[in-house]
Design a protein around this motif. Structure first.
Motif, PDB file in Angstrom:
ATOM      1  N   TRP A  61       0.816  -1.212   0.000  1.00 26.52           N
ATOM      2  CA  TRP A  61       0.000   0.000   0.000  1.00 26.52           C
ATOM      3  C   TRP A  61       0.858   1.274   0.000  1.00 26.52           C
ATOM      4  O   TRP A  61       0.358   2.352  -0.236  1.00 26.52           O
ATOM      5  CB  TRP A  61      -0.922  -0.003   1.219  1.00 26.52           C
ATOM      6  CG  TRP A  61      -0.204  -0.038   2.533  1.00 26.52           C
ATOM      7  CD1 TRP A  61       0.224   1.014   3.283  1.00 26.52           C
ATOM      8  CD2 TRP A  61       0.194  -1.217   3.235  1.00 26.52           C
ATOM      9  NE1 TRP A  61       0.876   0.581   4.419  1.00 26.52           N
ATOM     10  CE2 TRP A  61       0.860  -0.791   4.422  1.00 26.52           C
ATOM     11  CE3 TRP A  61       0.054  -2.586   3.003  1.00 26.52           C
ATOM     12  CZ2 TRP A  61       1.388  -1.689   5.348  1.00 26.52           C
ATOM     13  CZ3 TRP A  61       0.580  -3.474   3.939  1.00 26.52           C
ATOM     14  CH2 TRP A  61       1.237  -3.025   5.085  1.00 26.52           C
ATOM     15  N   ARG A  62       2.153   1.134   0.292  1.00 26.70           N
ATOM     16  CA  ARG A  62       3.051   2.290   0.252  1.00 26.70           C
ATOM     17  C   ARG A  62       3.601   2.448  -1.157  1.00 26.70           C
ATOM     18  O   ARG A  62       4.102   1.497  -1.759  1.00 26.70           O
ATOM     19  CB  ARG A  62       4.205   2.124   1.233  1.00 26.70           C
ATOM     20  CG  ARG A  62       3.797   1.996   2.680  1.00 26.70           C
ATOM     21  CD  ARG A  62       5.023   2.001   3.586  1.00 26.70           C
ATOM     22  NE  ARG A  62       5.662   3.300   3.605  1.00 26.70           N
ATOM     23  CZ  ARG A  62       6.968   3.506   3.700  1.00 26.70           C
ATOM     24  NH1 ARG A  62       7.802   2.470   3.751  1.00 26.70           N
ATOM     25  NH2 ARG A  62       7.467   4.727   3.726  1.00 26.70           N
ATOM     26  N   SER A  63       3.534   3.655  -1.691  1.00 27.38           N
ATOM     27  CA  SER A  63       4.013   3.895  -3.048  1.00 27.38           C
ATOM     28  C   SER A  63       5.534   3.819  -3.096  1.00 27.38           C
ATOM     29  O   SER A  63       6.218   4.062  -2.089  1.00 27.38           O
ATOM     30  CB  SER A  63       3.563   5.273  -3.529  1.00 27.38           C
ATOM     31  OG  SER A  63       4.234   6.303  -2.818  1.00 27.38           O
ATOM     32  N   ASN A  66       7.062   7.012  -1.818  1.00 25.36           N
ATOM     33  CA  ASN A  66       7.112   7.158  -0.365  1.00 25.36           C
ATOM     34  C   ASN A  66       8.165   6.255   0.262  1.00 25.36           C
ATOM     35  O   ASN A  66       8.852   6.655   1.213  1.00 25.36           O
ATOM     36  CB  ASN A  66       5.741   6.880   0.243  1.00 25.36           C
ATOM     37  CG  ASN A  66       4.792   8.051   0.063  1.00 25.36           C
ATOM     38  OD1 ASN A  66       5.185   9.125  -0.393  1.00 25.36           O
ATOM     39  ND2 ASN A  66       3.539   7.865   0.433  1.00 25.36           N
ATOM     40  N   LYS A  67       8.294   5.055  -0.240  1.00 24.08           N
ATOM     41  CA  LYS A  67       9.340   4.167   0.273  1.00 24.08           C
ATOM     42  C   LYS A  67      10.731   4.753   0.050  1.00 24.08           C
ATOM     43  O   LYS A  67      11.634   4.557   0.877  1.00 24.08           O
ATOM     44  CB  LYS A  67       9.236   2.794  -0.396  1.00 24.08           C
ATOM     45  CG  LYS A  67       8.034   1.985   0.021  1.00 24.08           C
ATOM     46  CD  LYS A  67       7.976   0.659  -0.724  1.00 24.08           C
ATOM     47  CE  LYS A  67       6.765  -0.154  -0.312  1.00 24.08           C
ATOM     48  NZ  LYS A  67       6.661  -1.426  -1.079  1.00 24.08           N
ATOM     49  N   ASP A  70      12.312   6.695   2.896  1.00 28.49           N
ATOM     50  CA  ASP A  70      12.752   6.021   4.119  1.00 28.49           C
ATOM     51  C   ASP A  70      14.229   6.271   4.396  1.00 28.49           C
ATOM     52  O   ASP A  70      14.643   6.373   5.557  1.00 28.49           O
ATOM     53  CB  ASP A  70      12.505   4.512   4.029  1.00 28.49           C
ATOM     54  CG  ASP A  70      11.029   4.146   4.060  1.00 28.49           C
ATOM     55  OD1 ASP A  70      10.196   5.053   4.215  1.00 28.49           O
ATOM     56  OD2 ASP A  70      10.724   2.944   3.937  1.00 28.49           O
ATOM     57  N   TRP A  99       2.189  10.357   4.753  1.00 28.43           N
ATOM     58  CA  TRP A  99       3.418   9.574   4.634  1.00 28.43           C
ATOM     59  C   TRP A  99       3.617   8.689   5.865  1.00 28.43           C
ATOM     60  O   TRP A  99       3.838   7.478   5.738  1.00 28.43           O
ATOM     61  CB  TRP A  99       4.625  10.489   4.446  1.00 28.43           C
ATOM     62  CG  TRP A  99       5.857   9.751   4.018  1.00 28.43           C
ATOM     63  CD1 TRP A  99       6.255   9.506   2.729  1.00 28.43           C
ATOM     64  CD2 TRP A  99       6.829   9.135   4.876  1.00 28.43           C
ATOM     65  NE1 TRP A  99       7.419   8.765   2.741  1.00 28.43           N
ATOM     66  CE2 TRP A  99       7.801   8.524   4.033  1.00 28.43           C
ATOM     67  CE3 TRP A  99       6.985   9.024   6.254  1.00 28.43           C
ATOM     68  CZ2 TRP A  99       8.902   7.828   4.539  1.00 28.43           C
ATOM     69  CZ3 TRP A  99       8.070   8.327   6.757  1.00 28.43           C
ATOM     70  CH2 TRP A  99       9.021   7.739   5.901  1.00 28.43           C
ATOM     71  N   TYR A 100       3.520   9.254   7.040  1.00 28.74           N
ATOM     72  CA  TYR A 100       3.661   8.446   8.257  1.00 28.74           C
ATOM     73  C   TYR A 100       2.384   7.668   8.575  1.00 28.74           C
ATOM     74  O   TYR A 100       2.430   6.610   9.205  1.00 28.74           O
ATOM     75  CB  TYR A 100       4.072   9.311   9.447  1.00 28.74           C
ATOM     76  CG  TYR A 100       5.534   9.165   9.804  1.00 28.74           C
ATOM     77  CD1 TYR A 100       6.003   8.044  10.460  1.00 28.74           C
ATOM     78  CD2 TYR A 100       6.459  10.151   9.472  1.00 28.74           C
ATOM     79  CE1 TYR A 100       7.344   7.890  10.794  1.00 28.74           C
ATOM     80  CE2 TYR A 100       7.802  10.013   9.796  1.00 28.74           C
ATOM     81  CZ  TYR A 100       8.247   8.882  10.453  1.00 28.74           C
ATOM     82  OH  TYR A 100       9.575   8.733  10.768  1.00 28.74           O
ATOM     83  N   GLU A 102       0.734   5.939   6.565  1.00 28.78           N
ATOM     84  CA  GLU A 102       0.863   4.651   5.882  1.00 28.78           C
ATOM     85  C   GLU A 102       1.607   3.619   6.732  1.00 28.78           C
ATOM     86  O   GLU A 102       1.496   2.411   6.488  1.00 28.78           O
ATOM     87  CB  GLU A 102       1.626   4.841   4.561  1.00 28.78           C
ATOM     88  CG  GLU A 102       0.863   5.611   3.512  1.00 28.78           C
ATOM     89  CD  GLU A 102       1.616   5.719   2.199  1.00 28.78           C
ATOM     90  OE1 GLU A 102       1.015   6.166   1.214  1.00 28.78           O
ATOM     91  OE2 GLU A 102       2.815   5.352   2.156  1.00 28.78           O
ATOM     92  N   ILE A 103       2.356   4.092   7.705  1.00 29.54           N
ATOM     93  CA  ILE A 103       3.096   3.210   8.601  1.00 29.54           C
ATOM     94  C   ILE A 103       2.345   3.037   9.921  1.00 29.54           C
ATOM     95  O   ILE A 103       2.164   1.926  10.419  1.00 29.54           O
ATOM     96  CB  ILE A 103       4.506   3.773   8.848  1.00 29.54           C
ATOM     97  CG1 ILE A 103       5.258   3.915   7.524  1.00 29.54           C
ATOM     98  CG2 ILE A 103       5.279   2.900   9.830  1.00 29.54           C
ATOM     99  CD1 ILE A 103       6.530   4.736   7.618  1.00 29.54           C
TER     100      ILE A 103
END
Length: 298
Positions: A61-63, A66-67, A70, A99-100, A102-103
């Motif tokens: 689910w994270r693009s 966005n990864k 990290d 962004w966060y 998603e985590i």
């Protein structure tokens, strides 16, 4: 006694003497005696975090975009530094594009609770656009975000929920916006009010050079670290720890477009030059709301 009588009596004599019983078989050499089953101790919250964070960071689910962040934002180490556990009630302040989120939302969805606190859509068109986009993001993936909550607050008089109800409040790259808008003291007071005694406030923001004048740096997105610490301690928090997890010594902090010169915004273009620098140098601060009625230190 004749042989027939002896044959008839002998078995009874042996039985009376125990001779008819077979001794118990000796345990096989090396075999452990029977032991009651030992219950497996439950995993600690820290163990659960360590097991879950890597699969979440790799989540589909994270693009890819966005990864790629990290490597600059160090989410695994940052959240561990703040002491995040999967069973906490956590409020993330103005998560922007998520962004966060998603985590955090997937990490907290089973044992904990995640709240995304957004500025009231009535406060500005930009706030409405961000709030709508975040709700749409959550609605599009109920498997990961179905238990995430979006709450709204008035930036001028923020209220984030019932007093003493959250375990952790997190804010990433937001404090400079509140300083520029003149709402920073009210925001930090709201963080203090909603946290339980012993609760944690985690702050990450762009760091100005030591000794900088906040009035000269706030429009650039950078803030002096001691100024941010004072905002928190003035609200009642105690500084618990500082980390250089998100430091970047390559950041010269003197760009015409401030932090927005660097990735991911790259307002001046020239990607090769600014990608080589990376994202901004950032302070990473952990504050604690003192426990009520805690004994004074000797």
């Amino acid at each position: 006694m004749n042989k027939l009588a002896l044959a008839f009596v002998l078995p009874f004599v042996l039985a009376a003497c125990g001779g008819g019983q077979q001794p118990p078989a000796a345990p096989a050499q090396g075999a452990a005696p029977d032991q009651p089953a030992q219950p497996v101790p439950p995993k600690s919250a820290a163990q659960l975090y360590a097991e879950r964070i890597d699969p979440i960071l790799a989540g589909a689910w994270r693009s890819p975009e966005n990864k790629a962040r990290d490597t600059y934002r160090h989410p695994k180490e940052t959240l561990a530094f703040f002491g995040l556990k999967p069973d906490m009630t956590v409020i993330e302040i103005t998560p922007g594009g998520g962004w966060y989120a998603e985590i955090l939302a997937p990490l907290l969805k089973d044992e904990g609770t995640y709240y995304a606190a957004v500025a009231s859509p009535l406060s500005s068109d930009f706030a409405k656009k961000q709030a709508d986009a975040l709700r749409a993001k959550f609605a599009a993936d109920p498997a990961e975000y179905g238990r995430a909550h979006v709450i709204e607050f008035d930036p001028k008089t923020p209220n984030l929920g019932a007093p003493n109800s959250a375990d952790m409040v997190l804010t990433f790259r937001n404090a400079h916006n509140w300083v520029e808008a003149g709402t920073a003291p009210a925001m930090f007071k709201a963080f203090f009010d909603v946290l339980k005694p012993g609760g944690v406030l985690g702050v990450v923001d762009h760091r100005a050079p030591p000794g900088s004048d906040v009035e000269k740096t706030k429009d650039s997105g950078y803030l002096p670290q001691d100024f941010v610490i004072k905002l928190a301690t003035d609200a009642g928090f105690k500084l618990d720890a500082q980390s250089e997890i998100n430091a970047n010594p390559k950041d010269t902090k003197d760009y015409p477009k401030g932090v927005w010169t660097l990735p991911p915004t790259l307002q001046l273009g020239d990607k090769d030059k600014y990608l080589a620098i990376g994202e901004s140098d950032r302070m990473t601060l952990r504050f604690v709301k003192p426990a009520e009625n805690a004994p004074a230190a000797p």
